[in-house]
Design a protein around this motif. Structure first.
Motif, PDB file in Angstrom:
ATOM      1  N   UNK A   1       0.668  -1.177   0.061  1.00 54.41           N
ATOM      2  CA  UNK A   1       0.122   0.008   0.111  1.00 54.41           C
ATOM      3  C   UNK A   1       0.859   1.334  -0.142  1.00 54.41           C
ATOM      4  N   UNK A   2       2.182   1.117   0.557  1.00 52.99           N
ATOM      5  CA  UNK A   2       3.010   2.466   0.339  1.00 52.99           C
ATOM      6  C   UNK A   2       4.343   1.945  -0.036  1.00 52.99           C
ATOM      7  N   UNK A   3       4.605   2.240  -1.262  1.00 47.79           N
ATOM      8  CA  UNK A   3       5.892   1.669  -1.900  1.00 47.79           C
ATOM      9  C   UNK A   3       7.392   2.338  -1.114  1.00 47.79           C
ATOM     10  N   UNK A   4       7.166   3.760  -0.601  1.00 44.31           N
ATOM     11  CA  UNK A   4       8.191   4.176   0.201  1.00 44.31           C
ATOM     12  C   UNK A   4       8.337   3.400   1.303  1.00 44.31           C
ATOM     13  N   UNK A   5       7.236   3.068   2.166  1.00 40.61           N
ATOM     14  CA  UNK A   5       7.374   2.414   3.724  1.00 40.61           C
ATOM     15  C   UNK A   5       8.006   1.323   3.394  1.00 40.61           C
ATOM     16  N   UNK A   6       7.571   0.525   2.220  1.00 37.91           N
ATOM     17  CA  UNK A   6       8.103  -0.686   1.899  1.00 37.91           C
ATOM     18  C   UNK A   6       9.544  -0.800   1.561  1.00 37.91           C
ATOM     19  N   UNK A   7      10.015   0.350   0.806  1.00 37.44           N
ATOM     20  CA  UNK A   7      11.293   0.363   0.395  1.00 37.44           C
ATOM     21  C   UNK A   7      12.204   0.682   1.808  1.00 37.44           C
ATOM     22  N   UNK A   8      11.712   1.510   2.605  1.00 36.31           N
ATOM     23  CA  UNK A   8      12.549   1.832   3.812  1.00 36.31           C
ATOM     24  C   UNK A   8      12.746   0.856   4.714  1.00 36.31           C
ATOM     25  N   UNK A   9      11.454  -0.107   4.775  1.00 31.37           N
ATOM     26  CA  UNK A   9      11.585  -1.383   5.366  1.00 31.37           C
ATOM     27  C   UNK A   9      12.543  -2.341   4.937  1.00 31.37           C
ATOM     28  N   UNK A  10      12.680  -2.321   3.416  1.00 35.05           N
ATOM     29  CA  UNK A  10      13.531  -3.223   2.781  1.00 35.05           C
ATOM     30  C   UNK A  10      14.844  -2.871   2.952  1.00 35.05           C
ATOM     31  N   UNK A  11      15.065  -1.484   3.179  1.00 36.52           N
ATOM     32  CA  UNK A  11      16.273  -0.760   3.458  1.00 36.52           C
ATOM     33  C   UNK A  11      16.813  -0.989   4.579  1.00 36.52           C
ATOM     34  N   UNK A  12      16.046  -1.055   5.736  1.00 35.44           N
ATOM     35  CA  UNK A  12      16.223  -1.077   7.182  1.00 35.44           C
ATOM     36  C   UNK A  12      16.628  -2.714   7.393  1.00 35.44           C
ATOM     37  N   UNK A  13      16.112  -3.473   6.634  1.00 35.04           N
ATOM     38  CA  UNK A  13      16.285  -5.084   6.609  1.00 35.04           C
ATOM     39  C   UNK A  13      17.873  -5.080   5.772  1.00 35.04           C
ATOM     40  N   UNK A  14      17.795  -4.459   4.932  1.00 36.42           N
ATOM     41  CA  UNK A  14      19.189  -4.336   4.189  1.00 36.42           C
ATOM     42  C   UNK A  14      20.557  -4.041   5.099  1.00 36.42           C
ATOM     43  N   UNK A  15      20.097  -2.749   5.856  1.00 32.03           N
ATOM     44  CA  UNK A  15      21.071  -2.294   6.479  1.00 32.03           C
ATOM     45  C   UNK A  15      21.565  -3.178   7.837  1.00 32.03           C
ATOM     46  N   UNK A  16      20.505  -3.937   8.256  1.00 31.74           N
ATOM     47  CA  UNK A  16      20.894  -4.915   9.155  1.00 31.74           C
ATOM     48  C   UNK A  16      21.592  -6.269   8.809  1.00 31.74           C
ATOM     49  N   UNK A  17      21.263  -6.571   7.511  1.00 34.20           N
ATOM     50  CA  UNK A  17      21.844  -7.719   6.849  1.00 34.20           C
ATOM     51  C   UNK A  17      23.298  -7.112   6.672  1.00 34.20           C
ATOM     52  N   UNK A  18      23.538  -5.612   6.073  1.00 31.06           N
ATOM     53  CA  UNK A  18      24.760  -5.021   5.655  1.00 31.06           C
ATOM     54  C   UNK A  18      25.765  -5.119   6.940  1.00 31.06           C
ATOM     55  N   UNK A  19      24.992  -4.831   8.185  1.00 30.89           N
ATOM     56  CA  UNK A  19      25.771  -4.634   9.430  1.00 30.89           C
ATOM     57  C   UNK A  19      26.686  -6.176   9.559  1.00 30.89           C
ATOM     58  N   UNK A  20      25.791  -7.249   9.526  1.00 30.14           N
ATOM     59  CA  UNK A  20      26.459  -8.566   9.636  1.00 30.14           C
ATOM     60  C   UNK A  20      27.521  -8.866   8.436  1.00 30.14           C
ATOM     61  N   UNK A  21      27.275  -8.287   7.397  1.00 29.78           N
ATOM     62  CA  UNK A  21      27.971  -8.525   6.225  1.00 29.78           C
ATOM     63  C   UNK A  21      29.265  -7.749   6.320  1.00 29.78           C
ATOM     64  N   UNK A  22      29.113  -6.484   6.830  1.00 29.55           N
ATOM     65  CA  UNK A  22      30.395  -5.811   7.143  1.00 29.55           C
ATOM     66  C   UNK A  22      31.250  -6.357   8.063  1.00 29.55           C
ATOM     67  N   UNK A  23      30.743  -6.969   9.197  1.00 25.00           N
ATOM     68  CA  UNK A  23      31.602  -7.795  10.209  1.00 25.00           C
ATOM     69  C   UNK A  23      32.049  -8.706   9.653  1.00 25.00           C
ATOM     70  N   UNK A  24      31.420  -9.534   8.939  1.00 23.80           N
ATOM     71  CA  UNK A  24      31.963 -10.693   8.201  1.00 23.80           C
ATOM     72  C   UNK A  24      33.094 -10.345   7.358  1.00 23.80           C
ATOM     73  N   UNK A  25      33.022  -9.429   6.330  1.00 24.20           N
ATOM     74  CA  UNK A  25      34.013  -8.727   5.638  1.00 24.20           C
ATOM     75  C   UNK A  25      35.203  -8.080   6.506  1.00 24.20           C
ATOM     76  N   UNK A  26      34.810  -7.514   7.402  1.00 25.15           N
ATOM     77  CA  UNK A  26      36.037  -6.679   8.313  1.00 25.15           C
ATOM     78  C   UNK A  26      36.906  -8.287   8.849  1.00 25.15           C
ATOM     79  N   UNK A  27      36.138  -8.998   9.208  1.00 26.18           N
ATOM     80  CA  UNK A  27      36.879 -10.288   9.727  1.00 26.18           C
ATOM     81  C   UNK A  27      37.810 -10.930   8.650  1.00 26.18           C
ATOM     82  N   UNK A  28      37.385 -10.883   7.390  1.00 27.10           N
ATOM     83  CA  UNK A  28      38.008 -11.841   6.305  1.00 27.10           C
ATOM     84  C   UNK A  28      39.219 -10.675   6.019  1.00 27.10           C
ATOM     85  N   UNK A  29      39.007  -9.309   6.074  1.00 26.54           N
ATOM     86  CA  UNK A  29      39.855  -8.311   5.868  1.00 26.54           C
ATOM     87  C   UNK A  29      41.107  -8.525   6.823  1.00 26.54           C
TER      88      UNK A  29
END
Length: 528
Positions: free
Chosen positions: A238-266
């Motif tokens: 019903x609201x694309x921007x809210x959905x996009x923000x929700x997906x971006x928030x989820x992506x940001x959370x996933x990105x944090x774990x991804x960054x931690x993993x990549x940082x450990x690899x680095x």
């Protein structure tokens, strides 16, 4: 004025805001809210914009909400087309071109191709009554127009896309109004939807099913927008921007774990790179280079330099293939490298069959450098006694060893592949000690013998004066063995320590006294 007043009262998230009109006959301009993303038609035709099915269903939801509002207050729209569905900066679809029909009445009616193109969205029962597109309007007619828009959203193409390549717009309108059986309507093939994954195929199928209901021949068979809103678009975004923000928030959370993993690899790769650099340069020197500092040359008052080479290496190379020679040196020097890991020494370089080691730099260790080199030399000779040449198992490998103590200067030479080099007469003398030595014997200079005498555990035999090229005659000695009872700590790294009885007297179960002259144990075979 009454039409303008009605249009001014329209206020909904999914309708454009009517601002006013500029009347300068015969030119009339209607001013509405600006939508920077353009019309739905523009977005669908722009191949650079990726429209996933979540986005498309959000657009359908916005159209339904806007039309429900208009039908509940203003009445029928009459000109619902993809070009009148505008998209604002937040990707919210807004219905436009509603309201003041008096201002929008054309003065001259030209029935050209554009005239019939606009009729493609008009319900067949309204085409005959329409002097121009939009002149006749009905609620069910708007539902028919909505069905044509659904076809555009599914295919990302114009109305009646399947027929436009073979028929003119006028012919399409004529067949729609001819009341054929079955009715002439758009045709959509499954391969044209580009639905992709299962979720996209299900959404495309639902939208096409809804479109077929909306463009039914009998107006009463078409659902109202309230019915569509209640029964057909449940679960749509019903609201694309809210959905996009929700997906971006989820992506940001996933990105944090991804960054931690990549940082450990680095960090792991950084540690690996540092360890590799520590294998090439002394650790203090490598740390200075990594910190961007210039490594200044340094003088050392006294260090001990070790040289060794393989006896008869030229003849051995002549009787071996290049690959066999490389394997031989790799096996032998890998054994040496594991041995020196137990001692406070630094491997300077290997040139061909020559192996050069130094102790007492870059970190000074008092007089311990002579003791460390002598213990290491004894271990190397014992290792060579049991060494087996892979391609010539019967060949008895022998090395000459020369050791000398004295002052040197050390520094890093070069920018690409930097090398930690030693300079001074001590290096040349150690090399001469090796070249004038004998197979499987350790040739000591007088300066080294004087340094190791303080421990009283090394057995040395006087050789006498020897002529050294460039140095004249020098008193030299043979290092025979050592009664050192102290066991060496494990070397770093995964390699197990070499089992040499001279250097590891704690391996046998019986105690060894300081007066034990020599421990004779068969050395193990050191394979590749």
């Amino acid at each position: 004025m009454w039409e303008i007043k009605q249009a001014r009262n329209v206020s909904h998230e999914n309708t454009t805001r009517f601002i006013g009109a500029c009347v300068d006959c015969p030119l009339v301009f209607v001013l509405t809210e600006y939508c920077p993303k353009g019309s739905l038609k523009d977005v669908l035709s722009n191949e650079e914009i990726q429209l996933d099915w979540n986005f498309r269903t959000s657009l359908v939801h916005d159209i339904v909400q806007g039309m429900c509002y208009l039908h509940g207050g203003l009445g029928a729209h009459g000109k619902l087309r993809s070009s009148n569905c505008l998209i604002d900066g937040r990707f919210v679809l807004k219905i436009s071109d509603y309201g003041p029909n008096t201002l929008c009445t054309p003065t001259d009616l030209i029935k050209d191709d554009n005239y019939y193109y606009k009729l493609l969205w008009t319900a067949p029962e309204l085409v005959a009554a329409s002097v121009y597109p939009g002149a006749a309007a009905s609620l069910k007619g708007d539902v028919y127009s909505f069905g044509i828009i659904l076809e555009e959203i599914v295919l990302r193409a114009g109305p009646f896309h399947h027929y436009t390549s073979t028929m003119t717009n006028r012919e399409i309108v004529s067949r729609v109004c001819a009341r054929e059986s079955p009715a002439f309507r758009p045709v959509v093939c499954a391969s044209e939807t580009g639905a992709g994954p299962a979720g996209g195929a299900a959404a495309a199928s639902e939208l096409l099913e809804l479109a077929a209901r909306c463009w039914a021949e009998a107006p009463d068979d078409r659902p109202s927008f309230d019915t569509i809103n209640a029964n057909y678009i449940k679960g749509y975004c019903d609201n694309l921007m809210d959905d996009l923000l929700s997906r971006m928030e989820q992506y940001a959370n996933n990105l944090e774990s991804l960054v931690e993993e990549k940082t450990e690899q680095l960090s792991l790769e950084k540690r690996r790179s540092e360890e590799l650099l520590y294998q090439v340069l002394p650790r203090p020197v490598a740390q200075q280079l990594m910190a961007g500092e210039v490594v200044q040359p340094e003088s050392f008052e006294c260090v001990t330099v070790y040289f060794s080479d393989i006896v008869g290496f030229t003849e051995l190379c002549a009787a071996s293939t290049p690959i066999q020679v490389v394997d031989l040196l790799n096996d032998l020097y890998s054994t040496f490298d594991r041995i020196i890991g137990f001692y406070d020494v630094y491997k300077v370089e290997t040139i061909g069959d020559a192996y050069m080691v130094v102790s007492g730099l870059p970190e000074r260790n008092g007089d311990q450098h002579a003791r460390e080199i002598c213990l290491m030399a004894l271990a190397v000779v014992e290792a060579v006694r049991g060494f087996v040449v892979r391609h010539r198992p019967q060949h008895r490998l022998e090395v000459r060893v020369g050791v000398h103590s004295g002052p040197v200067c050390a520094g890093v030479v070069g920018v690409k592949m930097p090398h930690y080099c030693l300079f001074g007469d001590t290096v040349n003398t150690a090399s001469r000690m090796e070249s004038t030595g004998q197979p499987l014997r350790i040739h000591l200079s007088e300066s080294t013998r004087a340094l190791i005498e303080q421990w009283g555990t090394f057995v040395v035999e006087r050789r006498g004066e020897v002529e050294l090229k460039g140095r004249g005659r020098m008193l030299t000695h043979w290092l025979l063995h050592c009664s050192e009872p102290e066991a060496r700590p494990l070397a770093p790294g995964p390699q197990p320590p070499p089992q040499y009885p001279i250097l590891f007297p704690t391996l046998p179960q019986q105690p060894i006294s300081l007066h034990t002259p020599y421990l004779v144990v068969e050395p193990p075979t050191i394979a590749a």
